[in-house]
Write a protein that holds these residues in place. Structure first.
Motif, PDB file in Angstrom:
ATOM      1  N   LEU B 207       0.836  -1.204   0.000  1.00  0.00           N
ATOM      2  CA  LEU B 207       0.000   0.000   0.000  1.00  0.00           C
ATOM      3  C   LEU B 207       0.866   1.247   0.000  1.00  0.00           C
ATOM      4  O   LEU B 207       0.621   2.203  -0.737  1.00  0.00           O
ATOM      5  CB  LEU B 207      -0.921  -0.006   1.217  1.00  0.00           C
ATOM      6  CG  LEU B 207      -1.947  -1.133   1.205  1.00  0.00           C
ATOM      7  CD1 LEU B 207      -2.764  -1.119   2.487  1.00  0.00           C
ATOM      8  CD2 LEU B 207      -2.874  -0.994   0.004  1.00  0.00           C
ATOM      9  N   VAL B 208       1.916   1.226   0.834  1.00  0.00           N
ATOM     10  CA  VAL B 208       2.854   2.348   0.867  1.00  0.00           C
ATOM     11  C   VAL B 208       3.489   2.523  -0.505  1.00  0.00           C
ATOM     12  O   VAL B 208       3.640   3.640  -1.009  1.00  0.00           O
ATOM     13  CB  VAL B 208       3.940   2.111   1.933  1.00  0.00           C
ATOM     14  CG1 VAL B 208       4.939   3.254   1.941  1.00  0.00           C
ATOM     15  CG2 VAL B 208       3.319   1.954   3.298  1.00  0.00           C
ATOM     16  N   ALA B 209       3.834   1.382  -1.119  1.00  0.00           N
ATOM     17  CA  ALA B 209       4.455   1.443  -2.438  1.00  0.00           C
ATOM     18  C   ALA B 209       3.537   2.126  -3.435  1.00  0.00           C
ATOM     19  O   ALA B 209       3.964   2.979  -4.207  1.00  0.00           O
ATOM     20  CB  ALA B 209       4.807   0.036  -2.911  1.00  0.00           C
ATOM     21  N   CYS B 210       2.250   1.764  -3.405  1.00  0.00           N
ATOM     22  CA  CYS B 210       1.294   2.391  -4.308  1.00  0.00           C
ATOM     23  C   CYS B 210       1.240   3.891  -4.090  1.00  0.00           C
ATOM     24  O   CYS B 210       1.250   4.683  -5.036  1.00  0.00           O
ATOM     25  CB  CYS B 210      -0.100   1.813  -4.105  1.00  0.00           C
ATOM     26  SG  CYS B 210      -0.276   0.217  -4.875  1.00  0.00           S
ATOM     27  N   PHE B 211       1.206   4.273  -2.825  1.00  0.00           N
ATOM     28  CA  PHE B 211       1.143   5.700  -2.499  1.00  0.00           C
ATOM     29  C   PHE B 211       2.375   6.417  -3.042  1.00  0.00           C
ATOM     30  O   PHE B 211       2.274   7.429  -3.750  1.00  0.00           O
ATOM     31  CB  PHE B 211       1.030   5.856  -0.979  1.00  0.00           C
ATOM     32  CG  PHE B 211       1.132   7.273  -0.525  1.00  0.00           C
ATOM     33  CD1 PHE B 211       0.142   8.193  -0.834  1.00  0.00           C
ATOM     34  CD2 PHE B 211       2.226   7.698   0.222  1.00  0.00           C
ATOM     35  CE1 PHE B 211       0.232   9.503  -0.422  1.00  0.00           C
ATOM     36  CE2 PHE B 211       2.320   9.004   0.642  1.00  0.00           C
ATOM     37  CZ  PHE B 211       1.322   9.913   0.312  1.00  0.00           C
ATOM     38  N   LEU B 212       3.563   5.873  -2.745  1.00  0.00           N
ATOM     39  CA  LEU B 212       4.796   6.537  -3.160  1.00  0.00           C
ATOM     40  C   LEU B 212       4.914   6.603  -4.675  1.00  0.00           C
ATOM     41  O   LEU B 212       5.306   7.625  -5.243  1.00  0.00           O
ATOM     42  CB  LEU B 212       6.008   5.802  -2.579  1.00  0.00           C
ATOM     43  CG  LEU B 212       6.223   5.991  -1.079  1.00  0.00           C
ATOM     44  CD1 LEU B 212       7.388   5.137  -0.599  1.00  0.00           C
ATOM     45  CD2 LEU B 212       6.462   7.452  -0.742  1.00  0.00           C
ATOM     46  N   PHE B 213       4.536   5.510  -5.343  1.00  0.00           N
ATOM     47  CA  PHE B 213       4.678   5.526  -6.785  1.00  0.00           C
ATOM     48  C   PHE B 213       3.668   6.478  -7.434  1.00  0.00           C
ATOM     49  O   PHE B 213       3.971   7.113  -8.441  1.00  0.00           O
ATOM     50  CB  PHE B 213       4.554   4.110  -7.374  1.00  0.00           C
ATOM     51  CG  PHE B 213       4.860   4.080  -8.833  1.00  0.00           C
ATOM     52  CD1 PHE B 213       6.131   4.417  -9.278  1.00  0.00           C
ATOM     53  CD2 PHE B 213       3.890   3.767  -9.763  1.00  0.00           C
ATOM     54  CE1 PHE B 213       6.425   4.435 -10.629  1.00  0.00           C
ATOM     55  CE2 PHE B 213       4.185   3.776 -11.119  1.00  0.00           C
ATOM     56  CZ  PHE B 213       5.447   4.105 -11.547  1.00  0.00           C
ATOM     57  N   SER B 214       2.490   6.592  -6.836  1.00  0.00           N
ATOM     58  CA  SER B 214       1.523   7.575  -7.360  1.00  0.00           C
ATOM     59  C   SER B 214       2.096   8.981  -7.222  1.00  0.00           C
ATOM     60  O   SER B 214       1.929   9.816  -8.120  1.00  0.00           O
ATOM     61  CB  SER B 214       0.209   7.504  -6.595  1.00  0.00           C
ATOM     62  OG  SER B 214      -0.287   6.198  -6.629  1.00  0.00           O
ATOM     63  N   LEU B 215       2.780   9.239  -6.109  1.00  0.00           N
ATOM     64  CA  LEU B 215       3.417  10.549  -5.949  1.00  0.00           C
ATOM     65  C   LEU B 215       4.454  10.758  -7.050  1.00  0.00           C
ATOM     66  O   LEU B 215       4.541  11.826  -7.657  1.00  0.00           O
ATOM     67  CB  LEU B 215       4.098  10.648  -4.582  1.00  0.00           C
ATOM     68  CG  LEU B 215       3.196  10.751  -3.353  1.00  0.00           C
ATOM     69  CD1 LEU B 215       4.051  10.941  -2.107  1.00  0.00           C
ATOM     70  CD2 LEU B 215       2.234  11.917  -3.486  1.00  0.00           C
TER      71      LEU B 215
END
Lengths: 513, 509
Positions: B207-215
């Protein structure tokens, strides 16, 4: 050879990147010397006054500049033009001069390699890291602009020959060094006594023969350097330029030495006495302005003359002279020379803050010998590097100097910890073969790995306070008043650290050698 | 000099000295960045359009002085033809905050209109500091996070030493430093966010990965070069999950949520969204620009793409070529997602985009370089080779920016870091590979690139072909890039096959 090349490569990369950074007026000084030596006959080198930056280094350095000017002429003839070249600051001259410093540092690399080649792996790496990546040296040579690197290289070469017992070559290199920069002469008494007692021994006749040989070696260097000027009848003019005693007790920016503490004591006493009710006249002369008439810049304490400082330096050096006379041991020569430079820095007349390089670089060779040495060096290296911070005052250089110092401190810390945890471990194992060679000091530490004690930590943390005061608090609290205060604080605070180093070395020399 | 086994005391060093070494590496990397920032930036003293430096400064000026809804719109204050904002909203927000910083210390440098083409020593320092601080705040922590996760799970004699060394290789990769701190861009932010996302995936924080990659996607649309790898890896993982649908919707929710958050000011109408989107996809600039070592530009020596096809056809062509080249690595990750294969997939997908996609800059080579640096210790040759040729492909650009000295210094530094003096890293089989064909070819290639650089600096190209040297550099780089991409694609498949085989064997046992 791989390892020295690696360290040299890393530091050269850093130096290359520093080419466009800030340069002090010393840059123009050296450019002027290039043009002066290339366009004037030798007889006028030391009397020319076209630019205010007249030649005031000994002849070998002038020849060195003459040699460089041969190439400078090919790169850009305007650079070496005596009149049109004044304050010339095109890319050509910047790149040329910066490259000459970088290339002349090869001599430093060789010196470091020579002096560290017989050490163990960790120790050798440590010495190379400490000297080749020394932040103070990078700040002074590659940002501020000077040629200390190769001069210190010559000093290291000389010391390494002495340590090997090859005194004649060692003395010869020291003579060369003196003819490059006479400020290194502070250690001449130590060299003289040591060579007299160590080289010229073995009976009267053998000793005398050796004395003559050493004299001849030094004489050849001096003759080569000063001879041409003697022929042209310029020797008096040369000496007048080399020893300008018309300058003041302190340099424009006060080097952190004894005289700073002396001045502060004088001010303090003057203030106290005037409070008590004495009539104190405020002096008009300044400490940096030189001796004008007979007005003293001091309110209460006695006036200081060049002779006083000279005697004080000699007195301070005397313990190590006596030790060198009694028992000239090659393994101690680096300590003695470093101590002599410390004395010269601490008590000398018109000392520049850059002169602390002389003993700091030498002490890096000593620092790896025992934990106590490492502890002393850790504090000294940080303080003397910090004392050079005011040389770079621009915003662009600010992060560079801070990062250089922080990096150096961390490297020293981790290197010393690694080294001494290893040596402590091996000595507790009772490895007899290595134990004999080790200094006694290591054995007595018993794996105690504290690099800085709490006093040292507090002192070093104080540097942060001084820095924050100078950068932020000063302007908030005092505004534009007392603009000299931050620099004065740096000088005073660092003078305390240098005094500690001087006393520490003095104690070591009296007790241990 | 005799060689002694040394520095292998990784085990008996305490954790404290491990962090100390990491700190030393980080400080040194920072020092190098500060030193590079002393040098000129792109478009320095080059009116009327200047360069990327002016673009970034102009965005600060615009975001500071115009309302948020006008940032991507042509208004009286915002002339889009003069360096109009063409990066997604996160870049705009970043420009706004940096603009505030500049405005506080040096208001003149971000004044509306009057500051156009503003150049001053202090303004330069402040701008440089905004990049430095972004690097410290985003890329450095992400890189440390990555090495800690990457080596955290491993057992081995030289684990800590490897970790420190790997960090040094990631942080001292010359291309990123030269582009960000020399040429002037903020790639460290989007790449840092991507590294953070990769580390999060390796640490099982999807989930963190998704957030960071969206950023990252919202900072530079070029981050989409990595999107297929993220997508296929996460999809593959979800499919193995007990409840795939729930998992997919969780991840999707995070992505959509992040996007909504960042695009909030532009979500008022479809028209507003389209305004921003049209700024992000500048198709009118043609399929390639300058001399970039990708497929379209290199083959244009033989096939005149721009003349043969219309823009619309070219778009389709490049899209289909990119997708086709992507497919193998995506399929592999969906089939059997693994941490290790994932980094290869990142490399392959970003390289496919670099080679085949529409409108690629020479600077885009930074994107494939990033996963290569994450593989630095496993594929040392790949990493070194790619770094060298990536740097070489940017040589003409860096020459234009007067960054030759930093180019040489950073390349030398990189080589030195790759070959530390304790000799542990040297290939052990040196003797028998010394005269092999591979070595010979490599030496020839290095030699030719070296000669090309000398020629570029000293000779004038013939009148008929003013860009002859650029074209030659491009050809050489492209040939190497294609080779490397082919190698990693096969590697990803071989690797996954062997790992699935091992799993099967385990099950059999």
């Amino acid at each position: 050879m791989e390892e020295p090349v690696w360290f040299a490569g890393i530091s050269t990369c850093v130096k290359l990147l520093l080419i466009p950074s800030y340069r002090s007026t010393d840059f123009e000084v050296h450019r002027n010397w290039l043009s002066l030596t290339s366009s004037l006959p030798l007889s006028r080198w030391y009397s020319d006054e076209t630019s205010p930056w007249t030649l005031d280094y000994p002849p070998l350095f002038a020849y060195f500049e003459r040699f460089l000017s041969l190439f400078a002429r090919l790169v850009d003839p305007k650079m070496v033009d005596l009149h049109q070249g004044l304050n010339y600051s095109e890319n050509s001259v910047i790149y040329f001069q910066r490259f000459t410093v970088i290339i002349s540092d090869l001599c430093l690399f060789y010196g470091v390699y020579r002096i560290s080649r017989n050490l163990g792996v960790l120790q050798r790496r440590m010495v190379m890291g400490l000297i080749v990546l020394s932040p103070a040296l990078i700040i002074v040579d590659h940002i501020h602009f000077q040629y200390n690197g190769f001069l210190l290289g010559i000093l290291l070469i000389s010391i390494s020959y002495l340590e090997e017992g090859r005194d004649l070559i060692g003395g010869f290199f020291f003579a060369i060094l003196l003819c490059f920069k006479h400020l290194f002469a502070v250690a001449a008494p130590v060299y003289f006594v040591y060579l007299l007692r160590h080289y010229c021994r073995g009976g009267f006749f053998k000793g005398f023969r050796r004395f003559l040989m050493m004299g001849a070696a030094v004489g050849v260097v001096l003759a080569a350097a000063f001879g041409p000027f003697l022929c042209h009848g310029q020797i008096q003019q040369v000496l007048r330029r080399l020893f300008p005693f018309g300058r003041g007790l302190c340099h424009a920016y006060w080097a952190p030495n004894f005289w700073v503490l002396y001045i502060i004591l004088d001010k303090g006493l003057g203030f106290l006495l005037s409070k008590v009710g004495f009539n104190i006249k405020t002096p008009s002369a300044s400490f940096t302005g030189g001796l004008v008439g007979d007005s003293s810049p001091f309110t209460v304490l006695p006036q200081v003359t060049p002779l006083v400082t000279f005697v004080l330096v000699l007195l301070a050096t005397s313990p190590c002279l006596i030790k060198a006379w009694r028992n000239p041991r090659p393994m101690l020569i680096s300590r003695w020379v470093a101590y002599a430079y410390t004395c010269g820095f601490f008590f000398g007349w018109h000392v520049h803050e850059k002169a602390s390089l002389h003993f700091m670089i030498l002490l890096s060779v000593v620092a790896i010998k025992s934990l106590k040495d490492a502890r002393h060096y850790f504090v000294l290296a940080i303080v003397s590097c910090y004392s050079m911070f005011p040389l770079l005052f621009g915003a662009e250089e600010y992060p560079i100097k801070v990062l250089l110092l922080l990096l150096h401190a961390l490297l020293m810390y981790s290197g010393f910890i690694q080294q001494f945890s290893k040596s402590a471990a091996s000595s507790t194992k009772g490895d007899d073969s290595t134990k004999g060679f080790k200094e006694k000091a290591v054995g007595s530490t018993n794996g105690d790995q504290v690099i800085v004690g709490w006093v040292g930590t507090c002192y070093l943390l104080g540097l942060f306070v001084v820095e924050i005061w100078g950068q932020l608090l000063q302007s908030y609290i005092f505004g534009d008043r007392f603009p000299f205060l931050p620099l004065m604080l740096v000088s005073i605070y660092c003078a305390v650290g240098i005094m500690y180093s001087w006393l520490w070395q003095l104690r070591w020399i009296i007790k241990c050698s | 000099m005799e060689k002694k086994p040394s520095n292998n005391n990784g085990e008996n060093l305490s954790w404290g000295s491990g962090t100390l070494s990491l700190a030393i590496v980080a400080l040194f990397a920072l020092l190098i960045r500060v030193l590079v920032s002393l040098h000129p930036y792109s478009g320095s003293k080059d009116p009327p359009k200047f360069g990327d430096f002016e673009a970034q400064r102009h965005w600060m000026e615009i975001t500071l002085h115009t309302p948020i809804t006008d940032w991507y719109r042509n208004t009286t204050y915002n002339d889009l033809t003069y360096w109009g904002l063409d990066y997604p909203p996160l870049t705009a927000y970043q420009s706004y905050f940096h603009g505030l910083f500049l405005h506080y210390f040096h208001p003149k440098s971000v004044e509306i209109f009057t500051s156009r083409g503003h150049e001053s020593p202090f303004g330069k320092i402040l701008m440089r500091w905004t990049v430095l601080s972004s690097d410290i705040l985003v890329f450095f922590p992400a890189a440390v996070y990555f090495v800690v996760v990457y080596y955290g799970s491993r057992r081995g004699k030289n684990r800590k030493e490897d970790m420190v060394w790997h960090l040094a290789l990631i942080l001292l990769s010359p291309c990123l430093i030269l582009i960000d701190h020399g040429h002037f861009q903020y790639n460290c932010i989007s790449l840092g966010l991507t590294v953070g996302a990769v580390a999060a995936i390796l640490g099982n924080n999807d989930l963190v990965a998704c957030f960071l990659f969206s950023l990252a996607l919202n900072h530079k649309q070029m981050s989409a070069y990595f999107a297929p790898a993220f997508f296929s890896h996460l999809l593959g993982k979800c499919l193995k999950h007990r409840n795939p649908f729930l998992r997919v919707s969780q991840l999707g929710l995070v992505v959509v949520g992040t996007f909504i958050l960042l695009w909030w000011p532009y979500l008022s109408s479809v028209k507003a969204i389209m305004e921003v989107l049209s700024r992000l996809a500048p198709f009118e600039r043609g399929i390639y620009e300058d001399y970039v070592a990708n497929f379209w530009c290199t083959t244009s020596v033989l096939v005149k793409w721009k003349r043969l096809f219309t823009m619309q056809q070219l778009k389709l062509l490049s899209l289909s070529a990119t997708l086709t080249s992507l497919l193998p690595s995506m399929v592999q990750q969906i089939k059997s997602p693994s941490d290790h294969g994932f980094i290869y997939a990142l490399f392959n997908s970003s390289f496919s985009f670099y080679i085949f996609s529409f409108q690629v800059h020479e600077k885009s080579i930074l994107l494939p370089l990033l996963p290569a640096s994450l593989l630095a210790l496993e594929e040392p040759l790949l990493f070194k080779w790619l770094t060298y040729y990536a740097l070489f492909s940017m040589f003409p650009l860096l020459c234009r920016d007067n960054l030759i000295i930093p180019y040489i210094a950073l390349l030398a530094l990189f080589i030195l870091i790759c070959y530390p003096p304790n000799g542990r890293r040297q290939p052990t089989s040196r003797t028998h590979s010394m005269f092999s064909l591979k070595t010979l070819v490599m030496i020839l290639l290095l030699l030719s690139s070296f000669i090309l650089q000398i020629m570029y600096l000293t000779l004038r190209p013939p009148e008929r072909y003013p860009f002859l040297f650029e074209a030659m550099i491009m050809l050489l780089c492209f040939s190497q890039f294609v080779l490397l991409a082919g190698y990693t694609n096969t590697k990803q498949w071989i690797f996954s096959n062997s790992s699935t085989l091992m799993e099967k064997e385990k099950k059999m046992l």
